[in-house]
Write a protein that holds these residues in place. Structure first.
Motif, mmCIF file in Angstrom:
data_model
loop_
_atom_site.group_PDB
_atom_site.id
_atom_site.type_symbol
_atom_site.label_atom_id
_atom_site.label_comp_id
_atom_site.label_asym_id
_atom_site.label_seq_id
_atom_site.Cartn_x
_atom_site.Cartn_y
_atom_site.Cartn_z
ATOM 1 N N GLU A 4 24.978 -9.317 -60.782
ATOM 2 C CA GLU A 4 24.073 -9.718 -61.871
ATOM 3 C C GLU A 4 22.811 -10.400 -61.375
ATOM 4 O O GLU A 4 21.883 -10.670 -62.158
ATOM 5 C CB GLU A 4 24.791 -10.644 -62.866
ATOM 6 C CG GLU A 4 25.327 -11.935 -62.280
ATOM 7 C CD GLU A 4 26.767 -11.809 -61.821
ATOM 8 O OE1 GLU A 4 27.453 -12.845 -61.754
ATOM 9 O OE2 GLU A 4 27.192 -10.666 -61.512
ATOM 10 N N SER A 29 12.387 -6.864 -62.294
ATOM 11 C CA SER A 29 11.900 -5.736 -63.088
ATOM 12 C C SER A 29 12.328 -4.422 -62.443
ATOM 13 O O SER A 29 12.609 -4.372 -61.238
ATOM 14 C CB SER A 29 10.377 -5.782 -63.213
ATOM 15 O OG SER A 29 9.766 -5.626 -61.946
ATOM 16 N N LEU A 30 12.340 -3.366 -63.236
ATOM 17 C CA LEU A 30 12.806 -2.069 -62.750
ATOM 18 C C LEU A 30 11.765 -1.335 -61.919
ATOM 19 O O LEU A 30 12.027 -0.225 -61.438
ATOM 20 C CB LEU A 30 13.247 -1.200 -63.930
ATOM 21 C CG LEU A 30 14.439 -1.746 -64.720
ATOM 22 C CD1 LEU A 30 14.814 -0.801 -65.843
ATOM 23 C CD2 LEU A 30 15.634 -1.992 -63.813
ATOM 24 N N LYS A 52 23.199 -2.505 -69.809
ATOM 25 C CA LYS A 52 22.553 -2.006 -71.035
ATOM 26 C C LYS A 52 21.044 -1.892 -70.835
ATOM 27 O O LYS A 52 20.405 -0.974 -71.359
ATOM 28 C CB LYS A 52 22.877 -2.926 -72.211
ATOM 29 C CG LYS A 52 24.323 -2.831 -72.669
ATOM 30 C CD LYS A 52 24.575 -3.523 -73.997
ATOM 31 C CE LYS A 52 24.546 -5.012 -73.873
ATOM 32 N NZ LYS A 52 24.948 -5.679 -75.145
ATOM 33 N N LYS A 53 20.467 -2.790 -70.048
ATOM 34 C CA LYS A 53 19.041 -2.727 -69.734
ATOM 35 C C LYS A 53 18.719 -1.455 -68.955
ATOM 36 O O LYS A 53 17.721 -0.767 -69.225
ATOM 37 C CB LYS A 53 18.653 -3.975 -68.930
ATOM 38 C CG LYS A 53 17.260 -3.958 -68.333
ATOM 39 C CD LYS A 53 17.065 -5.191 -67.458
ATOM 40 C CE LYS A 53 15.772 -5.124 -66.664
ATOM 41 N NZ LYS A 53 15.607 -6.308 -65.782
ATOM 42 N N LEU A 54 19.569 -1.115 -67.978
ATOM 43 C CA LEU A 54 19.371 0.111 -67.208
ATOM 44 C C LEU A 54 19.486 1.342 -68.103
ATOM 45 O O LEU A 54 18.677 2.273 -68.008
ATOM 46 C CB LEU A 54 20.399 0.193 -66.076
ATOM 47 C CG LEU A 54 20.309 -0.862 -64.969
ATOM 48 C CD1 LEU A 54 21.460 -0.703 -63.988
ATOM 49 C CD2 LEU A 54 18.978 -0.785 -64.235
ATOM 50 N N ASN A 109 24.737 -7.076 -69.954
ATOM 51 C CA ASN A 109 23.351 -6.934 -70.425
ATOM 52 C C ASN A 109 22.496 -6.185 -69.406
ATOM 53 O O ASN A 109 21.590 -5.423 -69.784
ATOM 54 C CB ASN A 109 22.747 -8.305 -70.703
ATOM 55 C CG ASN A 109 23.376 -8.989 -71.905
ATOM 56 O OD1 ASN A 109 23.889 -8.318 -72.804
ATOM 57 N ND2 ASN A 109 23.351 -10.312 -71.916
ATOM 58 N N TYR A 110 22.778 -6.392 -68.131
ATOM 59 C CA TYR A 110 22.024 -5.688 -67.095
ATOM 60 C C TYR A 110 22.280 -4.185 -67.163
ATOM 61 O O TYR A 110 21.344 -3.380 -67.066
ATOM 62 C CB TYR A 110 22.406 -6.235 -65.717
ATOM 63 C CG TYR A 110 21.756 -5.512 -64.561
ATOM 64 C CD1 TYR A 110 20.379 -5.420 -64.452
ATOM 65 C CD2 TYR A 110 22.537 -4.898 -63.573
ATOM 66 C CE1 TYR A 110 19.778 -4.749 -63.386
ATOM 67 C CE2 TYR A 110 21.951 -4.234 -62.507
ATOM 68 C CZ TYR A 110 20.568 -4.159 -62.419
ATOM 69 O OH TYR A 110 19.983 -3.489 -61.370
ATOM 70 N N GLU A 120 19.564 -8.698 -62.316
ATOM 71 C CA GLU A 120 19.113 -8.654 -63.710
ATOM 72 C C GLU A 120 17.700 -9.207 -63.917
ATOM 73 O O GLU A 120 16.901 -8.603 -64.654
ATOM 74 C CB GLU A 120 20.125 -9.393 -64.599
ATOM 75 C CG GLU A 120 20.025 -9.085 -66.069
ATOM 76 C CD GLU A 120 18.938 -9.893 -66.767
ATOM 77 O OE1 GLU A 120 18.405 -9.423 -67.804
ATOM 78 O OE2 GLU A 120 18.616 -11.000 -66.283
ATOM 79 N N LYS A 162 19.035 1.528 -71.337
ATOM 80 C CA LYS A 162 17.916 1.557 -72.277
ATOM 81 C C LYS A 162 16.673 2.151 -71.631
ATOM 82 O O LYS A 162 15.853 2.793 -72.305
ATOM 83 C CB LYS A 162 17.633 0.139 -72.779
ATOM 84 C CG LYS A 162 16.542 0.053 -73.836
ATOM 85 C CD LYS A 162 16.358 -1.381 -74.292
ATOM 86 C CE LYS A 162 15.250 -1.489 -75.335
ATOM 87 N NZ LYS A 162 15.049 -2.896 -75.782
ATOM 88 N N ASN A 163 16.528 1.947 -70.335
ATOM 89 C CA ASN A 163 15.369 2.477 -69.611
ATOM 90 C C ASN A 163 15.646 3.857 -69.009
ATOM 91 O O ASN A 163 14.975 4.266 -68.059
ATOM 92 C CB ASN A 163 14.953 1.497 -68.517
ATOM 93 C CG ASN A 163 14.232 0.284 -69.057
ATOM 94 O OD1 ASN A 163 13.018 0.300 -69.220
ATOM 95 N ND2 ASN A 163 14.989 -0.781 -69.351
#
Length: 665
Positions: free
Chosen positions: A637, A643-644, A405-407, A402-403, A640, A409-410
């Motif tokens: 992880e 925040s970015l 995929k988060k990267l 998920n981490y 995760e 996505k951003n």
């Protein structure tokens, strides 16, 4: 001589003028009053200055000087006040005049102090006073010893989950010696500035620690190693690898079957140990290149103090310091988790050979074990065993998936850079991320580079090789080389080899401090990119989980507090030893200080202690983490929840001369 110099100085017109101007400066600092009041006040001040003679080195100045001063001021006070005010307006006193007055006042203040201090050369204690001083220190020792038990009870009462532990820091003040005659037991609290610092809270094992400031909003490219970074292995891998090394030594190197009796001890070795293959010794090294005397082992037994001294004499000129050249030429630094079973094999074989009177060369044993261990990786024997028992050796990690995929996505760029082959990491990531086919995880990465041959990848000119993926009759993917010119790195496509310069050219990416690369090996993964290209780096240190659990232990806090207390008593006793007979106490407490340090160390590991500390100093390994890793944590992880655009800030590091003002501004 001092008096004579002062007398001659007073006769000089320049000094007389300086004193007169200084006196008028004092007058001008008051609010405006009438001329008569000014005259009366000035005369009164002059009279007051003669009431108490000035002192220098505890001796009053001669009456000649006092008379000269009186005549000087009285003459000036009899002059016309209006004339003097005009002169005052025309003449402005310099900073030299002010400083001269202030220095005289300071001399007077210091020399008339009735309280003896360490700076007083005249402090001489009688024999009864010395005995009282020793008694005070003994009482203070008992007070502090008892305070540790109270501290333990307090911690237990507060409970760990309340995160409300408190810590105290003691700093020295310049002590006076009047307490010796006091009837109160122990040393007075005035000797120490006892102040509370911030609450000592529970440390989460998932914390990300910073050595340097990292602004995540400026990171647009993320890189990942595979082993012990994306993939976390279970605890059963180490003993199984240990057994595989022993078996191959017997089968391929024809070692005696006697070594198969060895059993893996998971509590023996820690990462960061040096093996001196010429002296046949293991030891832990501090960041200042000092060998930890309590960590030196031959085989799996610690050396006696006589054996330690013999080693230092034969190899290090009688001291515990080693040079970088000696480390490069004579030692092997075990810095990754795969080296733990390797270290255990070396120590156990040496021990069993010693016990059975088998002649051996320690360097040859080291070379044979290195050959066998490397062969297990390069031949694929270890990889095949892990793939065939993947649920036994690997841990599922949907949070990490998920981490990533988060990267993605951003709109962050992701690349995989590993020395492992594709088939191995494909099976591993499909299990870790619980994906049904490789496309699910491959599509997350803008570049996939396997068998990269790090650390040479960062400075070599090896070409890239492109692959296409095909499946065998069992549905397992394998790579087939594609022989064509590589004009760009394509997302989701597998490449091998290459180098960092061609990687930057083929991707068109800017690769400097906008890159954050994660790995577990300080030299293979992190040293090259951070030193040569300015990448930000993140070290994955699995042992942090155990280290932090010790730090969260009440027993650790009590032993740490006692180590600080006994250290402080030693320092204070040494400060007062010139005037008090404290040699026996100091000698006794130094031994107790050594024991306190040892008791702290064995809480982490009974053989080698913490991987980060040697008493009050960082280990060699810990210093390398600070040098090569901007961030470090126990698992990938752990990033995760952040925040970015989070900014990781390091704890400020202070030199000893800075710590007082930094903690107590």
């Amino acid at each position: 001589m001092d008096d004579l110099c002062l007398i001659q100085t007073l006769k000089k017109p320049l000094f007389q003028l300086t004193l007169k101007n200084s006196a008028y400066n004092i007058l001008s600092s008051y609010k405006p009053i009438s001329q008569n009041q000014q005259k009366r006040k000035f005369s009164k001040n002059v009279k007051n200055t003669t009431a108490e003679p000035l002192k220098t080195k505890s001796k009053p100045l001669t009456s000649v000087i006092q008379t000269n001063l009186n005549n000087l001021f009285s003459k000036k006070s009899n002059d016309n006040p209006e004339t003097q005010l005009k002169i005052l307006n025309k003449r402005k006193a310099t900073s030299i005049n002010t400083k001269a007055c202030s220095n005289l006042m300071q001399v007077k203040k210091k020399t008339t102090s009735p309280i003896p201090s360490l700076s007083s050369s005249s402090v001489i204690l009688s024999l009864p006073e010395r005995e009282l001083l020793v008694q005070k220190f003994k009482e203070e020792y008992e007070i502090r010893k008892n305070s540790i038990e109270e501290y333990r009870k307090t911690l237990i009462k507060l409970k760990r989950e309340e995160n409300n532990l408190s810590s105290e820091l003691y700093q020295f003040t310049n002590p006076n010696l009047t307490f010796i005659h006091s009837e109160n037991k122990g040393l007075p609290s005035e000797l120490f500035q006892q102040r509370k610092l911030s609450a000592l809270k529970y440390i989460s094992p998932s914390t990300v620690f910073a050595n340097n400031e990292v602004n995540m909003s400026k990171i647009d490219t993320y890189g990942f190693d595979y082993d012990y970074t994306l993939a976390q292995y279970s605890k059963v891998l180490a003993p199984h690898l240990y057994g595989m090394i022993l078996t191959n030594l017997v089968k391929k190197m024809h070692y005696p079957e006697l070594i198969l009796q060895c059993k893996f001890n998971p509590k023996f070795a820690v990462r960061g140990i040096h093996y001196d293959f010429n002296a046949c010794l293991f030891f832990k090294l501090s960041s200042t290149f000092q060998i930890d005397r309590t960590s030196i082992h031959r085989g799996n037994k610690i050396l006696s103090q006589d054996e330690v001294q013999e080693y230092f004499k034969n190899y290090h000129h009688g001291g515990s310091h080693v040079t970088q050249k000696y480390l490069d030429d004579n030692t092997y630094h075990l810095v990754d988790l795969f080296s733990i079973p390797e270290l255990c094999v070396i120590s156990d074989i040496i021990q069993i050979f010693i016990d059975n009177n088998i002649k051996f060369n320690s360097k040859v044993i080291y070379q044979d074990i290195r050959t066998v261990t490397s062969g297990l990786h390069q031949s694929g024997e270890l990889h095949k065993r892990i793939i065939n028992n993947i649920g036994t050796y690997l841990e599922k990690n949907p949070i990490l998936f998920n981490y990533l995929k988060k990267l993605k996505k951003n709109k962050k760029k992701l690349f995989l850079l590993t020395n492992s082959p594709y088939s191995f990491i494909n099976n591993g990531l499909n299990y870790i991320f619980q994906t049904k086919n490789s496309a699910e995880w491959r599509n997350l990465f803008d570049a996939i580079i396997v068998q990269s041959k790090k650390p040479s990848w960062y400075h070599s000119r090896e070409p890239f090789q492109k692959y296409r993926l095909e499946k065998d009759k069992n549905g397992c993917e394998y790579t087939v080389p594609v022989f064509e010119e590589i004009k760009s790195i394509e997302p989701g496509v597998v490449y091998s080899g290459g180098n960092i310069k061609d990687f930057a050219r083929l991707t068109g990416w800017q690769l400097n401090n906008n890159v954050l690369y994660f790995g577990d090996h300080l030299y293979s993964d992190l040293a090259g990119p951070t030193e040569e290209y300015g990448w930000k780096t993140g070290a994955i240190i699995r042992e942090l989980t155990n280290e932090i659990s010790v730090h969260n232990n009440i027993d650790y806090h009590c032993k740490l507090k006692w180590a600080f207390q006994i250290e402080e008593l030693v320092r204070m006793a040494q400060r007062l030893n010139k005037i008090g007979n404290l040699d026996k106490l100091i000698s006794k407490w130094k031994k107790e200080r050594t024991e306190a340090r040892y008791q702290l160390s064995i809480l982490f590991n009974k053989e080698f202690g913490s991987i980060f500390k040697v008493h009050y100093s960082s280990t060699f390994f810990g210093q390398k983490i600070k040098k090569y890793a901007d961030l470090y944590t126990s698992r990938l992880e752990n990033f995760e929840p952040y925040s970015l655009d989070y900014v990781f800030n390091p704890i400020w590091y202070y030199l000893p001369n800075e710590i007082q003002s930094a903690l107590f501004p």
